[in-house]
Design an enzyme around this catalytic site. Sequence first.
Site, short mmCIF file in Angstrom:
data_model
loop_
_atom_site.label_atom_id
_atom_site.label_comp_id
_atom_site.label_asym_id
_atom_site.label_seq_id
_atom_site.Cartn_x
_atom_site.Cartn_y
_atom_site.Cartn_z
N MET A 1 13.73 82.40 -124.00
CA MET A 1 13.93 81.55 -125.18
C MET A 1 12.68 80.73 -125.41
O MET A 1 12.11 80.16 -124.50
CB MET A 1 15.12 80.62 -124.94
CG MET A 1 15.29 79.57 -126.02
SD MET A 1 16.63 78.45 -125.66
CE MET A 1 17.98 79.37 -126.30
N GLN A 392 16.75 88.95 -126.11
CA GLN A 392 16.05 87.99 -126.94
C GLN A 392 15.93 86.64 -126.24
O GLN A 392 14.91 85.97 -126.33
CB GLN A 392 16.80 87.81 -128.27
CG GLN A 392 16.11 86.96 -129.29
CD GLN A 392 15.06 87.72 -130.07
OE1 GLN A 392 15.00 88.93 -129.96
NE2 GLN A 392 14.26 87.03 -130.84
N GLU A 393 16.98 86.26 -125.55
CA GLU A 393 17.02 84.93 -124.93
C GLU A 393 16.25 84.87 -123.62
O GLU A 393 15.55 83.88 -123.35
CB GLU A 393 18.48 84.53 -124.67
CG GLU A 393 19.30 84.28 -125.94
CD GLU A 393 18.95 82.96 -126.60
OE1 GLU A 393 18.10 82.23 -126.07
OE2 GLU A 393 19.53 82.66 -127.66
N SER A 394 16.38 85.89 -122.76
CA SER A 394 15.87 85.75 -121.39
C SER A 394 15.16 86.97 -120.84
O SER A 394 14.72 86.95 -119.70
CB SER A 394 17.03 85.42 -120.45
OG SER A 394 17.93 86.52 -120.37
#
Length: 572
Positions: A1, A392-394
């Site tokens: 992120m 997408q986040e991590s």
Amino acid sequence: MTVATSYQRRSASAGGPTAGSYRRVAGGQSRPDASLPPGQAVAAVLIAPVRRALVTLLAGTFLLAGLAGLAGLVGCEHVDHTSDYGAPRDHTPAVPHPQIESDLAQITDSGVIRMITRYNSSSYFIHKGGQAGFDFELFARYARSLGLAIEVVIPAPGEDLISLLNTGRGDVICAGLTRSEQTDLWAAATRPYNFVDKVVVLPVDDLRPDTIAALSGLTITITDHSPVRAELRELKQQPNLNLFINTARPLVEEEELLAMVDRGEIEATVADDVNVRAAMTYLSGIRIGARLSERRPVVWMVRQNCPELRASLNDYLKRNLWVTSSGLTRRSHIYGVLYDRYYENAETIKDFQQVDDRPDKSGRISEYDELIQRQSAAAGLDWRMVAALIYQESRFYPRALSKAGARGLMQVMPQFAGAQVDSLFMPAPNLRSGLRLLKQIHNSYAYLDSLERWRFSLATYHAGAGHMTDARRMGMELGRDPNRWHGSIDEMVKRLMQRRWYGRTRYGFLRGEKTVAYVEEIIGRCQTYMLLTLAAESPPAEEPTGEPDRGPPNLADPAGAVTVPPPPPESP
């Protein structure tokens, strides 16, 4: 992120009406198909444009390199079933001239530049859930230099790259194409970004001389879009050169043909020397034979009515690869790093071929697939959409920690974790916490159709319910549909970056471009995941028998190109 994402996630706790509070009582958008479970409705929407091709060919648009073996697409077929691009010189693309006016200024205004390419280990592929490829990485750096997001467009069987370009489906062709007098009739080429030799590839135990004359009696199998078909046909006209040409199925790429030579399934193929040398690091049964041509310029292509875009690309490429007055080729540092990664470093090349890290080869997205599948099913959400969000986040790193304090696979903030607050770095608890929040958001948009519902859900997961409420209120004040993303609320979200707009809202500033990119990237990546995993699970087809080339191909019915996600924005 990214840092921006972390800041925006904190705003999710803002008060006020939820983002899903605006409902259409009558005449609104359709609900998800009641016959499908919630987790499958969006899958049906995303896969529908290419399902026909999947059923027919037992593979998806993206399974061009590794899945040929899995889906039984390792044979050859009559040349009449080839695609348009790379056809004989008397066969022009379906759309040979530009149909739209869109140069660099229009592309910059849109915030997105679309890269047309092919799915293979040289230009573009999915590795460990993310995007890779020499062309992709080199082009991504250009896009970032202009502050643009990238969308990747892959041609379906029967579609040609130049027609996708000229119809405006994409802006730049980045697919390892070599420039020729013929391609100059249809598109404008950039300056070269590489030089290659077109070589015949033979089994290592084929000891024939490396000469054109020694090719007599050989059957050479090429891809359906190969630019060397015309050259091979010219060779066939030479006296005493009895040469046969086979064309592989549309989903078979150059690297799979190299593997087929290695396995002894075909006699020979033609490929770029740089790709052959890279493949020889993990294929011990192939060698380079006769050269058909030397030092051919490899270029990107734009529409002929895009002089500003072409000039911009040329300026970028000139800084990365140039030829000195003495004829020596020089590279920038970053170009050298990328070239080494994909063409010279044996370790990285072998790593890119690991089956478990390539969903086109294994159907496996990450090591957490089983856990994501199980918990997503319990939440009634499509596991591939969840996997796309997690990447997408991590990047599937369970100990990821943002500067704002978001933690773990789904980058959950501690204040939203509940009972899992002390175990957010553990995959299972983090997923339970993140999916609980995502399901709550997703349920708040249950009145929208499945794909629109996901767009709003992802935007809310990223920006927070407060900012989404601001954007939808603003949209209603301006006469926009608060239940439509594209052309409506996505524009309102971006306006929250401007003081004249966010100054009138309750929750203030939002880096809205990040939120819009976040939504599109995850939706596109999910579509890629769905196609790759679906085709990997398909049963093998009966292997067809190759036939010699008998003349110009006919154009197959286009199945529709598919857009793939842009890369995540870099942290500031």
